[in-house]
Design a protein around this motif. Structure first.
Motif, PDB file in Angstrom:
ATOM      1  N   ASP A  84       0.890  -1.162   0.000  1.00 41.18           N
ATOM      2  CA  ASP A  84       0.000   0.000   0.000  1.00 41.18           C
ATOM      3  C   ASP A  84       0.925   1.208   0.000  1.00 41.18           C
ATOM      4  OD1 ASP A  84      -1.499   2.198   0.905  1.00 41.18           O
ATOM      5  OD2 ASP A  84      -1.790   1.366   2.901  1.00 41.18           O
ATOM      6  N   GLY A  85       0.927   1.972  -1.084  1.00 49.90           N
ATOM      7  CA  GLY A  85       1.831   3.114  -1.164  1.00 49.90           C
ATOM      8  C   GLY A  85       3.034   2.846  -2.056  1.00 49.90           C
ATOM      9  N   PHE A  86       3.088   1.658  -2.614  1.00 46.30           N
ATOM     10  CA  PHE A  86       4.119   1.315  -3.584  1.00 46.30           C
ATOM     11  C   PHE A  86       3.490   0.317  -4.541  1.00 46.30           C
ATOM     12  CE2 PHE A  86       7.387  -1.220  -5.503  1.00 46.30           C
ATOM     13  CZ  PHE A  86       8.346  -0.279  -5.826  1.00 46.30           C
ATOM     14  N   PRO A  87       3.750   0.432  -5.820  1.00 46.81           N
ATOM     15  CA  PRO A  87       4.539   1.463  -6.493  1.00 46.81           C
ATOM     16  C   PRO A  87       3.787   2.790  -6.569  1.00 46.81           C
ATOM     17  CG  PRO A  87       3.610  -0.074  -8.086  1.00 46.81           C
ATOM     18  CD  PRO A  87       3.246  -0.599  -6.738  1.00 46.81           C
ATOM     19  N   ARG A  88       4.556   3.871  -6.705  1.00 44.35           N
ATOM     20  CA  ARG A  88       3.970   5.205  -6.849  1.00 44.35           C
ATOM     21  C   ARG A  88       3.979   5.695  -8.292  1.00 44.35           C
ATOM     22  NH1 ARG A  88       2.863   7.652  -2.055  1.00 44.35           N
ATOM     23  NH2 ARG A  88       4.043   6.994  -0.248  1.00 44.35           N
ATOM     24  N   THR A  89       4.828   5.076  -9.115  1.00 44.23           N
ATOM     25  CA  THR A  89       4.946   5.486 -10.515  1.00 44.23           C
ATOM     26  C   THR A  89       4.992   4.239 -11.401  1.00 44.23           C
ATOM     27  OG1 THR A  89       7.360   5.421 -10.497  1.00 44.23           O
ATOM     28  CG2 THR A  89       6.321   7.526  -9.853  1.00 44.23           C
ATOM     29  N   VAL A  90       4.741   4.441 -12.689  1.00 41.96           N
ATOM     30  CA  VAL A  90       4.819   3.331 -13.637  1.00 41.96           C
ATOM     31  C   VAL A  90       6.248   2.779 -13.679  1.00 41.96           C
ATOM     32  CG1 VAL A  90       4.601   2.694 -16.075  1.00 41.96           C
ATOM     33  CG2 VAL A  90       2.820   4.091 -14.985  1.00 41.96           C
ATOM     34  N   ALA A  91       7.244   3.653 -13.601  1.00 41.09           N
ATOM     35  CA  ALA A  91       8.642   3.184 -13.596  1.00 41.09           C
ATOM     36  C   ALA A  91       8.891   2.249 -12.414  1.00 41.09           C
ATOM     37  CB  ALA A  91       9.608   4.374 -13.560  1.00 41.09           C
ATOM     38  N   GLN A  92       8.363   2.584 -11.239  1.00 42.62           N
ATOM     39  CA  GLN A  92       8.516   1.702 -10.073  1.00 42.62           C
ATOM     40  C   GLN A  92       7.796   0.381 -10.313  1.00 42.62           C
ATOM     41  OE1 GLN A  92       7.135   3.848  -6.606  1.00 42.62           O
ATOM     42  NE2 GLN A  92       9.095   4.901  -6.338  1.00 42.62           N
ATOM     43  N   ALA A  93       6.610   0.444 -10.916  1.00 41.71           N
ATOM     44  CA  ALA A  93       5.839  -0.772 -11.190  1.00 41.71           C
ATOM     45  C   ALA A  93       6.609  -1.691 -12.133  1.00 41.71           C
ATOM     46  CB  ALA A  93       4.473  -0.416 -11.773  1.00 41.71           C
ATOM     47  N   GLU A  94       7.215  -1.110 -13.167  1.00 41.18           N
ATOM     48  CA  GLU A  94       7.988  -1.904 -14.120  1.00 41.18           C
ATOM     49  C   GLU A  94       9.198  -2.545 -13.444  1.00 41.18           C
ATOM     50  OE1 GLU A  94       6.807   0.644 -18.134  1.00 41.18           O
ATOM     51  OE2 GLU A  94       8.641   1.146 -17.044  1.00 41.18           O
ATOM     52  N   ALA A  95       9.895  -1.776 -12.613  1.00 42.13           N
ATOM     53  CA  ALA A  95      11.064  -2.306 -11.892  1.00 42.13           C
ATOM     54  C   ALA A  95      10.632  -3.411 -10.919  1.00 42.13           C
ATOM     55  CB  ALA A  95      11.783  -1.181 -11.151  1.00 42.13           C
ATOM     56  N   PHE A  96       9.510  -3.192 -10.258  1.00 45.25           N
ATOM     57  CA  PHE A  96       8.980  -4.181  -9.314  1.00 45.25           C
ATOM     58  C   PHE A  96       8.610  -5.474 -10.043  1.00 45.25           C
ATOM     59  CE2 PHE A  96       5.310  -5.795  -6.764  1.00 45.25           C
ATOM     60  CZ  PHE A  96       6.030  -6.187  -5.654  1.00 45.25           C
ATOM     61  N   ASP A  97       7.919  -5.341 -11.185  1.00 45.53           N
ATOM     62  CA  ASP A  97       7.539  -6.521 -11.978  1.00 45.53           C
ATOM     63  C   ASP A  97       8.777  -7.309 -12.402  1.00 45.53           C
ATOM     64  OD1 ASP A  97       4.870  -5.870 -11.774  1.00 45.53           O
ATOM     65  OD2 ASP A  97       4.696  -5.086 -13.820  1.00 45.53           O
ATOM     66  N   SER A  98       9.823  -6.605 -12.832  1.00 44.75           N
ATOM     67  CA  SER A  98      11.069  -7.262 -13.251  1.00 44.75           C
ATOM     68  C   SER A  98      11.697  -8.013 -12.092  1.00 44.75           C
ATOM     69  CB  SER A  98      12.070  -6.237 -13.797  1.00 44.75           C
ATOM     70  OG  SER A  98      11.580  -5.666 -14.977  1.00 44.75           O
ATOM     71  N   MET A  99      11.727  -7.374 -10.915  1.00 42.68           N
ATOM     72  CA  MET A  99      12.313  -8.019  -9.736  1.00 42.68           C
ATOM     73  C   MET A  99      11.516  -9.280  -9.372  1.00 42.68           C
ATOM     74  SD  MET A  99      11.662  -8.406  -6.203  1.00 42.68           S
ATOM     75  CE  MET A  99      10.700  -7.012  -5.657  1.00 42.68           C
ATOM     76  N   LEU A 100      10.192  -9.185  -9.397  1.00 37.54           N
ATOM     77  CA  LEU A 100       9.380 -10.364  -9.082  1.00 37.54           C
ATOM     78  C   LEU A 100       9.660 -11.482 -10.088  1.00 37.54           C
ATOM     79  CD1 LEU A 100       5.875  -8.883  -8.115  1.00 37.54           C
ATOM     80  CD2 LEU A 100       7.568  -9.909  -6.582  1.00 37.54           C
ATOM     81  N   ALA A 101       9.722 -11.123 -11.370  1.00 34.82           N
ATOM     82  CA  ALA A 101       9.977 -12.117 -12.418  1.00 34.82           C
ATOM     83  C   ALA A 101      11.319 -12.809 -12.189  1.00 34.82           C
ATOM     84  CB  ALA A 101       9.929 -11.458 -13.794  1.00 34.82           C
ATOM     85  N   GLU A 102      12.339 -12.048 -11.788  1.00 39.42           N
ATOM     86  CA  GLU A 102      13.661 -12.635 -11.504  1.00 39.42           C
ATOM     87  C   GLU A 102      13.579 -13.663 -10.378  1.00 39.42           C
ATOM     88  OE1 GLU A 102      16.455  -9.486 -10.690  1.00 39.42           O
ATOM     89  OE2 GLU A 102      16.069  -8.545 -12.640  1.00 39.42           O
ATOM     90  N   LYS A 103      12.642 -13.447  -9.449  1.00 39.21           N
ATOM     91  CA  LYS A 103      12.471 -14.370  -8.326  1.00 39.21           C
ATOM     92  C   LYS A 103      11.467 -15.485  -8.649  1.00 39.21           C
ATOM     93  CE  LYS A 103      13.428 -11.053  -4.618  1.00 39.21           C
ATOM     94  NZ  LYS A 103      14.502 -11.780  -3.941  1.00 39.21           N
ATOM     95  N   GLY A 104      10.922 -15.447  -9.874  1.00 38.66           N
ATOM     96  CA  GLY A 104       9.919 -16.448 -10.249  1.00 38.66           C
ATOM     97  C   GLY A 104       8.584 -16.219  -9.576  1.00 38.66           C
ATOM     98  N   LEU A 105       8.300 -14.970  -9.215  1.00 36.57           N
ATOM     99  CA  LEU A 105       7.052 -14.614  -8.540  1.00 36.57           C
ATOM    100  C   LEU A 105       6.221 -13.709  -9.425  1.00 36.57           C
ATOM    101  CD1 LEU A 105       8.569 -13.661  -5.054  1.00 36.57           C
ATOM    102  CD2 LEU A 105       7.536 -15.853  -5.698  1.00 36.57           C
ATOM    103  N   LYS A 106       4.925 -13.603  -9.097  1.00 36.66           N
ATOM    104  CA  LYS A 106       4.077 -12.643  -9.798  1.00 36.66           C
ATOM    105  C   LYS A 106       3.018 -12.124  -8.835  1.00 36.66           C
ATOM    106  CE  LYS A 106       0.933 -16.093 -11.798  1.00 36.66           C
ATOM    107  NZ  LYS A 106      -0.138 -15.865 -10.878  1.00 36.66           N
ATOM    108  N   LEU A 107       2.451 -10.996  -9.201  1.00 36.18           N
ATOM    109  CA  LEU A 107       1.369 -10.429  -8.404  1.00 36.18           C
ATOM    110  C   LEU A 107       0.119 -11.279  -8.580  1.00 36.18           C
ATOM    111  CD1 LEU A 107       1.726  -6.627  -9.193  1.00 36.18           C
ATOM    112  CD2 LEU A 107       2.023  -7.721  -6.953  1.00 36.18           C
ATOM    113  N   ASP A 108      -0.688 -11.368  -7.515  1.00 34.71           N
ATOM    114  CA  ASP A 108      -1.965 -12.067  -7.602  1.00 34.71           C
ATOM    115  C   ASP A 108      -3.105 -11.095  -7.848  1.00 34.71           C
ATOM    116  OD1 ASP A 108      -1.210 -14.872  -6.989  1.00 34.71           O
ATOM    117  OD2 ASP A 108      -0.443 -13.926  -5.162  1.00 34.71           O
TER     118      ASP A 108
END
Length: 193
Positions: A84-108
């Motif tokens: 809650d409160g993150f991501p604040r920008t599309v750039a943060q969302a893209e970086a977050f998605d990449s990090m999750l993908a590297e860990k083999g995780l995804k948002l539900d």
């Protein structure tokens, strides 16, 4: 379950996050709390963040995502987390998605609280009065002028996340103007639990 809650300040994200923590047994992750903890623990990314903050600069998206990456490795977040409160920008969302993908995780789920902004100002004024009536300290951001500034910042920086997650087919919305218990039921239906 890995969940992002979106919506302007005062939309009820924090209230619903607390209920989700209780119901799902997963932590609510606050980037501010995580930053302070990483700095206090002296982790590599925490030391980077400290150096930036000591200069009076804003912590970069890379550092914030690094802190989240470390935090979601902790035992209590293995089953999931609520942001809650993150991501604040599309750039943060893209970086977050990449990090999750590297860990083999995804948002539900990405749940957006739709609200009437004029009614939000009234809600914040009411919240401040109720806090004062209980003899508690009123949050600095519960001042109508400060709140309007935060709302403007949300509109320009964070609102584009709706289109980003909509484009990924992940965005679900709830009417944040409904009574708190009704919003809880709507969120529960979206999450299927």
């Amino acid at each position: 379950m890995r969940i992002i809650l979106l919506g302007p300040p005062g939309a009820g994200k924090g209230t619903q996050a607390v209920r989700l923590v209780e119901r799902l047994g997963i932590p609510q992750l606050s980037t501010g709390d995580m930053l302070r903890a990483a700095v206090a623990a002296g982790t590599p990314v925490g030391l980077k963040a400290k150096a930036v903050m000591d200069r009076g600069d804003l912590v970069s998206d890379d550092i914030v995502v690094g802190i989240i990456a470390d935090r979601i490795e902790e035992a209590d977040a293995k089953k999931g987390f609520i942001l809650d409160g993150f991501p604040r920008t599309v750039a943060q969302a893209e970086a977050f998605d990449s990090m999750l993908a590297e860990k083999g995780l995804k948002l539900d789920a990405v749940v957006e609280f739709k609200v009437d902004e004029n009614a939000l100002v009234e809600r914040i004024v009411k919240r401040a009065k109720e806090t004062e009536a209980r003899g508690e300290q009123v949050r600095k951001d519960d001042n109508p002028e400060v709140f309007k500034t935060r709302l403007d910042a949300y509109r320009t920086q964070t609102a584009p996340l709706s289109a980003y997650y909509q484009g990924k087919g992940m965005l679900k919305t709830v009417d944040g103007m409904e009574p708190i218990d009704d919003v809880t039921v709507a969120v529960k239906e979206i999450l299927g639990r």
